[in-house]
Design a protein around this motif. Sequence first.
Motif, PDB file in Angstrom:
ATOM      1  N   GLN A   1       0.830  -1.205   0.000  1.00  0.00           N
ATOM      2  CA  GLN A   1       0.000   0.000   0.000  1.00  0.00           C
ATOM      3  C   GLN A   1       0.868   1.260   0.000  1.00  0.00           C
TER       4      GLN A   1
ATOM      5  N   TRP B   1       2.155   1.842  -3.485  1.00  0.00           N
ATOM      6  CA  TRP B   1       1.125   2.407  -4.351  1.00  0.00           C
ATOM      7  C   TRP B   1       0.853   3.860  -3.988  1.00  0.00           C
TER       8      TRP B   1
ATOM      9  N   THR C   1      -6.170   2.557  -1.589  1.00  0.00           N
ATOM     10  CA  THR C   1      -5.752   1.159  -1.439  1.00  0.00           C
ATOM     11  C   THR C   1      -6.361   0.504  -0.204  1.00  0.00           C
TER      12      THR C   1
ATOM     13  N   MET D   1      -7.682  -2.985  -0.870  1.00  0.00           N
ATOM     14  CA  MET D   1      -6.565  -3.903  -1.052  1.00  0.00           C
ATOM     15  C   MET D   1      -5.984  -4.319   0.295  1.00  0.00           C
TER      16      MET D   1
ATOM     17  N   GLY E   1      -6.113  -8.153   0.550  1.00  0.00           N
ATOM     18  CA  GLY E   1      -4.761  -8.720   0.550  1.00  0.00           C
ATOM     19  C   GLY E   1      -4.449  -9.457   1.835  1.00  0.00           C
TER      20      GLY E   1
END
Length: 165
Positions: free
Chosen positions: A12, A15, A24, A27, A31
Motif C-alpha cells: 500500500q 502504491w 488502497t 486492497m 490482501g
Amino acid sequence: MNGDLDHVGRLQAQWARERPDLDTSAMGIIGRLHRLADALHTELRPVFEQAGLSDGDFDVLAALRRAGSPFALTPGQLAETTMITSGTVTKRVDRLAAAGLVTRERVEHDGRVRRIALTEPGRALVDEVVGLHFANEERLLAGFSDLERTRLAHLLTQWTTTLGI
C-alpha cells in the motif's frame, strides 16, 4: 516507518508513493485476507494429515457426523453441505470407502439412490479429529478477546451474507 508495516502495508505504501490518487484501503483488507487464508490452510492441514486425511476427506466425514444419526447423506446432500461438485464427492467417497471409513448404502424407497454412511471406525476417527481441529482453531484465535472474536464473526457473517456466499 516501512519497517513497522506488514507485507500488505508495504504494498500500500508503494502504491501511495507511485499512485497517490488511488485508494488502497480495499486492497489492505482483501490482501490480508488472502494471506490469512493461505496461512490458515497451512496451519489447519497438519491435524488432518496426522490422521491420514486430506482436509477434503475431513470435510466429508464431518458433514456426515453433523448430519446426526444414522450419519448418512446422499451424494447430492454431501455436495450441497460441503460446497463441492458431485464428481469431487465421488472421488472423496471412493477414498474414504477404500479406507473403511464410509459405506455406500441403497436407499430403501429408491434402489438407484445411494447414501453415504459413516462406519464405526469413521465415526470414531472424525470424533477424535474434530476435537483436535477445534483446539487448533482455538490456538489460532488465542490473540483475540471474546469481544474481538464476536465482532470479527459478526463482520465476516455480514460480508458473506452481502456477497451471497
